[in-house]
Design an enzyme around this catalytic site. Sequence first.
Site, PDB file in Angstrom:
ATOM      1  N   LYS A 123      58.446  71.192  73.529  1.00  0.00           N
ATOM      2  CA  LYS A 123      57.207  71.583  72.543  1.00  0.00           C
ATOM      3  C   LYS A 123      57.673  73.162  72.347  1.00  0.00           C
ATOM      4  O   LYS A 123      58.332  73.822  73.053  1.00  0.00           O
ATOM      5  CB  LYS A 123      55.978  71.795  73.469  1.00  0.00           C
ATOM      6  CG  LYS A 123      55.227  70.289  73.756  1.00  0.00           C
ATOM      7  CD  LYS A 123      54.196  70.291  74.664  1.00  0.00           C
ATOM      8  CE  LYS A 123      53.537  69.037  74.953  1.00  0.00           C
ATOM      9  NZ  LYS A 123      52.890  68.438  73.931  1.00  0.00           N
ATOM     10  N   ASP A 180      47.188  68.746  80.654  1.00  0.00           N
ATOM     11  CA  ASP A 180      47.535  67.245  79.887  1.00  0.00           C
ATOM     12  C   ASP A 180      47.242  66.448  80.866  1.00  0.00           C
ATOM     13  O   ASP A 180      47.275  65.265  80.639  1.00  0.00           O
ATOM     14  CB  ASP A 180      48.968  67.289  79.540  1.00  0.00           C
ATOM     15  CG  ASP A 180      49.402  66.214  78.440  1.00  0.00           C
ATOM     16  OD1 ASP A 180      48.298  66.120  77.757  1.00  0.00           O
ATOM     17  OD2 ASP A 180      50.607  65.850  78.557  1.00  0.00           O
ATOM     18  N   ASP A 206      58.257  63.596  73.882  1.00  0.00           N
ATOM     19  CA  ASP A 206      56.893  64.173  73.921  1.00  0.00           C
ATOM     20  C   ASP A 206      55.653  63.229  73.787  1.00  0.00           C
ATOM     21  O   ASP A 206      54.492  63.697  74.031  1.00  0.00           O
ATOM     22  CB  ASP A 206      56.732  65.508  73.141  1.00  0.00           C
ATOM     23  CG  ASP A 206      55.585  66.186  73.327  1.00  0.00           C
ATOM     24  OD1 ASP A 206      55.030  66.327  74.411  1.00  0.00           O
ATOM     25  OD2 ASP A 206      55.107  67.046  72.391  1.00  0.00           O
ATOM     26  N   ARG A 238      51.458  57.790  76.685  1.00  0.00           N
ATOM     27  CA  ARG A 238      51.306  56.270  76.352  1.00  0.00           C
ATOM     28  C   ARG A 238      52.243  55.482  77.310  1.00  0.00           C
ATOM     29  O   ARG A 238      52.237  54.493  77.341  1.00  0.00           O
ATOM     30  CB  ARG A 238      51.774  56.062  74.797  1.00  0.00           C
ATOM     31  CG  ARG A 238      52.921  56.362  74.431  1.00  0.00           C
ATOM     32  CD  ARG A 238      53.032  56.613  72.790  1.00  0.00           C
ATOM     33  NE  ARG A 238      52.366  57.613  72.321  1.00  0.00           N
ATOM     34  CZ  ARG A 238      52.233  58.168  71.382  1.00  0.00           C
ATOM     35  NH1 ARG A 238      52.719  57.317  70.219  1.00  0.00           N
ATOM     36  NH2 ARG A 238      51.582  59.507  70.804  1.00  0.00           N
TER      37      ARG A 238
END
Length: 486
Positions: free
Chosen positions: A259, A270, A329, A333
Amino acid sequence: GLVLGIYSNEKDEGAAQFTSAGDAFDRLVSGKLRELLSICGPPLKKGKTRIFHGLHQDFPSVVVVGLGKKNAGINDQENWNEGKENIRAAVAVGCRQIQDLEIPCVEVDPCGDAQAAAEGAVLGLHEYNELKQKKKPVVTPQLHGSAESEGWQKGVIYAEGQNLARYLMEAPANYITPIKFAEHIEQKLRSFSNVKVHIRPESWIATQQMGAFLSVAKGSAEPPIFLEIHYLGGANTNDSPLVFVGKGVTFDSGGISLKPSSGMDAMRADMGGAATVCSAIVTAAALNLPLNIIGLAPLCENMPSGKANKPGDVVRAKNGKTIQVDNTDAEGRLLLADALCYAHNFNARAIVNAATLTGAMDVALGSAATGVFTNSSWLWTHLYEASILTGDRVWRMPLFEHYTKQVTDCPLADLSNIGKYSRAGGACTAAAFLKEFVTASHWAHLDIAGVMSNKDEVPYLRKGMAGRPTRTLVEFAARLSQDSHN
């Protein structure tokens, strides 16, 4: 200190209208409060305050706050109960003024809804200052009068639940590592006899064949943890549970797909999905809700080491599906894929997962509402109705086949972890990816990336990590428990 509410008049003339607590206090001081209010300027608008000193020996400082219109109820345009939101915002402002005066205790007018007043007070005063030498004075809010103590207590428990999530999200990533996160939740649940907490190590994760989760964790020196919580509040411990699943990336650097450095520090939050679902279970236990809940939180860091996932790598999830990791990134999921597969072991009434999943969700809705992707209108209705009461809103997003094709059209594996049109509909393709690991007929995915932090949008939360939508999850669970009772 004392915080009292006052309603604004429908038309701007005539005396302002006190709450019943305000009326009683005004009588106690022989009408002085009303008199002072009438001579010190125009009527109080919503969320604005006036402060008076020396009116009564028990309350050297009295803050009067504007509550807006008296019978403000559900606002269909805004999708929330405006009266409750007005009370939360007004009480928070009043309590902070008492805190600024360094008064250690504040009594709060229930303003006709003690639960909302307690939420406003406890949420409004919370601030993460664990690591500062200079701290703001601690203020203890309590109910003024005794008429609505049950509602007040419930509001305190709801708000403390959200504050727990805020604490976990705000704390630096070197203080809340995967194991420290799990231990903190375990300690919060230690006093409840009907709760079991399992802190599963890396070896257990490997035996479960959670290859997608492990592929993210291997980039970090911090070992992964799979946190599993069983709250057995139902009359029958064998009743189908509600299963909550939360993304627990305690720091997300982006991995090899690193990032940008600006704002990367916020990625300590996060694990907001894990923080909110675990805090919701702590709250459900404190409220003694009559239903069974299982909480699952895959916890790890996403770091760019020599062992990290590389773009183009293919990993195998628990259900055997292969995933091409086109962007390291898009790691949340991968964790959730394995955790959702595992969630199907419990014959769930419903599976609800929460995750700070995509920047695209923030682009779509900003911080106004959590995006909900669900295959169940029954589940959606319950979540939506809960959010109207809490003011922490949800908005339904599409789970079209249109998006599924974009993650299943993949050169090397069954699925790609990003949509083939890259940024287009990013929150929707992420949800479509998760759907490939769900067979349950009642499942909802909550993308909470947009509501992760608060600047000034929610007036009763200070700037910082928001802990949203913890109260909505608790209210949803409470509604589900009533359902089973009826």
